[in-house]
Design a protein around this motif. Structure first.
Motif, PDB file in Angstrom:
ATOM      1  N   UNK A 123      82.028  31.113 132.699  1.00 54.76           N
ATOM      2  CA  UNK A 123      81.030  30.460 131.773  1.00 54.76           C
ATOM      3  C   UNK A 123      81.493  29.762 130.556  1.00 54.76           C
ATOM      4  N   UNK A 124      82.685  29.687 130.497  1.00 56.18           N
ATOM      5  CA  UNK A 124      83.305  28.694 129.154  1.00 56.18           C
ATOM      6  C   UNK A 124      82.561  27.420 129.323  1.00 56.18           C
ATOM      7  N   UNK A 125      82.520  26.618 130.151  1.00 53.27           N
ATOM      8  CA  UNK A 125      81.973  25.323 130.282  1.00 53.27           C
ATOM      9  C   UNK A 125      80.776  25.367 129.759  1.00 53.27           C
ATOM     10  N   UNK A 126      79.903  26.258 130.323  1.00 56.33           N
ATOM     11  CA  UNK A 126      78.437  26.076 129.971  1.00 56.33           C
ATOM     12  C   UNK A 126      78.127  26.822 128.310  1.00 56.33           C
ATOM     13  N   UNK A 127      79.290  27.549 127.960  1.00 56.36           N
ATOM     14  CA  UNK A 127      78.903  27.918 126.518  1.00 56.36           C
ATOM     15  C   UNK A 127      79.538  26.965 125.642  1.00 56.36           C
ATOM     16  N   UNK A 128      80.546  25.973 126.185  1.00 58.83           N
ATOM     17  CA  UNK A 128      80.862  24.786 125.169  1.00 58.83           C
ATOM     18  C   UNK A 128      79.715  24.056 125.219  1.00 58.83           C
ATOM     19  N   UNK A 129      78.850  23.471 126.291  1.00 60.47           N
ATOM     20  CA  UNK A 129      77.879  22.811 126.100  1.00 60.47           C
ATOM     21  C   UNK A 129      76.596  23.282 125.009  1.00 60.47           C
ATOM     22  N   UNK A 130      76.493  24.599 125.344  1.00 64.64           N
ATOM     23  CA  UNK A 130      75.582  25.094 124.209  1.00 64.64           C
ATOM     24  C   UNK A 130      76.062  25.268 122.708  1.00 64.64           C
ATOM     25  N   UNK A 131      77.385  25.485 122.705  1.00 64.64           N
ATOM     26  CA  UNK A 131      77.984  25.465 121.291  1.00 64.64           C
ATOM     27  C   UNK A 131      77.915  24.063 120.713  1.00 64.64           C
ATOM     28  N   UNK A 132      78.271  23.050 121.690  1.00 66.94           N
ATOM     29  CA  UNK A 132      78.619  21.679 121.307  1.00 66.94           C
ATOM     30  C   UNK A 132      77.032  21.275 120.911  1.00 66.94           C
ATOM     31  N   UNK A 133      76.199  21.707 121.525  1.00 63.44           N
ATOM     32  CA  UNK A 133      74.920  21.223 121.247  1.00 63.44           C
ATOM     33  C   UNK A 133      74.193  21.930 119.905  1.00 63.44           C
ATOM     34  N   UNK A 134      74.227  22.995 119.648  1.00 64.23           N
ATOM     35  CA  UNK A 134      73.835  23.794 118.687  1.00 64.23           C
ATOM     36  C   UNK A 134      74.551  23.655 117.444  1.00 64.23           C
ATOM     37  N   UNK A 135      75.811  23.582 117.540  1.00 67.65           N
ATOM     38  CA  UNK A 135      76.746  23.712 116.243  1.00 67.65           C
ATOM     39  C   UNK A 135      77.250  22.143 116.126  1.00 67.65           C
ATOM     40  N   UNK A 136      77.816  21.447 117.008  1.00 67.82           N
ATOM     41  CA  UNK A 136      78.380  20.277 116.613  1.00 67.82           C
ATOM     42  C   UNK A 136      77.507  18.995 117.023  1.00 67.82           C
TER      43      UNK A 136
END
Length: 291
Positions: A101-114
């Motif tokens: 799930x890490x790549x999916x979480x990377x997208x979510x965090x990248x969108x929400x925080x970065x």
């Protein structure tokens, strides 16, 4: 070697190393507790990195230290404990699949925080990934009623932290060498790891006389040297020459390695779990696929 060839070489090397980490954790937990495993893994890794990278710590500027500290806590310290705790209840192969799930979480965090934008295809990939996760966990709970599959939540939380770490390195630490970042991480987190080890009862005479402790320490050292110290530097190099999402795609191949080890160790795996795993990987593929 071209940069493109190099990044793929790093990706598959990391897949082999990290895919083997889950069975090493499982074996180590026979002789140590989850908190001891997390603490020992952190301490061993710190000592290994300090021997080759401590001289580079002075090159970390004052403004970067807060990001180095956050990277260490999110990318190494807390996940080391979360995975150890989770593997007391769920199989190592399942842990590796949930880690994808890490790549999916990377997208979510990248969108929400970065503030990194996402496409409709990436959103679909994220949705499929979480559907596959839910199926995998529910089927695992049915197949193994003696195991508490709520512990899968620890791994999901760890993947969120890994996602923060990837984005932190790409956004704020690109000017530092990979070995410098890794060593700086462990300068920060070795102290809390030592405190946890002292409070865990590891040095009690009954624990030290445990005949399974010696073999557990061997597994932890192998895990620390290859699965954390070496892999940490390689992963930081991979982030530097690629994108956060490509770097986190190491989780494509890891489950294959971990499933092989799990099968050899007698772990069960159903057809429905296989389909759920494919749904997760399809979601990761869609989220990473270029237009």
């Amino acid at each position: 070697m071209s940069e493109n060839t190099l990044k793929w070489s790093y990706l598959f090397t990391l897949s082999l190393i990290w895919g083997s980490s889950f069975i090493l954790m499982k074996k180590a937990l026979i002789g140590v507790t989850p908190f001891q495993l997390g603490a020992l893994r952190t301490i061993f890794t710190a000592l290994i990195l300090f021997t080759v990278g401590f001289k580079y710590v002075k090159t970390i500027d004052k403004t970067a230290w807060k990001w180095v500290a956050l990277s260490g806590v999110f990318g190494s310290l807390i996940p080391a404990f979360l995975f150890a705790i989770a593997e007391t209840e769920i199989d190592s192969a399942i842990a590796s699949i949930l880690n994808s799930l890490v790549p999916l979480q990377t997208i979510l965090v990248g969108f929400a925080v970065f503030q990194i934008s996402s496409t409709k295809r990436q959103v679909l990939g994220v949705a499929l990934g979480f559907i596959g996760t839910a199926l995998l966990v529910m089927e695992g709970a049915d197949l193994n009623p003696h195991q508490n599959y709520l512990y899968a939540g620890y791994i999901v939380l760890a993947t969120v932290m890994y996602a923060f770490n990837v984005n932190i390195i790409k956004s704020h630490l690109q000017h530092l060498k990979p070995l410098t970042i890794a060593t700086g991480n462990y300068v920060v987190i070795i102290i809390p790891a030592l405190i946890v080890l002292l409070l865990s009862g590891f040095f009690e005479s009954s624990r030290l006389q445990n005949p399974e402790l010696k073999m557990a320490l061997v597994y932890v050292f192998i895990l620390s040297f290859f699965g954390t110290a070496l892999a940490k530097v390689l992963f930081n190099k991979l982030i530097k020459i690629s994108t956060p999402v490509f770097a986190s795609s190491v989780t494509y191949v890891m489950p294959i390695v971990a499933l092989t080890w799990g099968f050899l160790d007698g772990e069960g795996f159903s057809v429905l779990q296989g389909l759920a795993s494919l749904v997760i990987l399809l979601g990761v593929y869609l989220a990473n696929k270029k237009a």
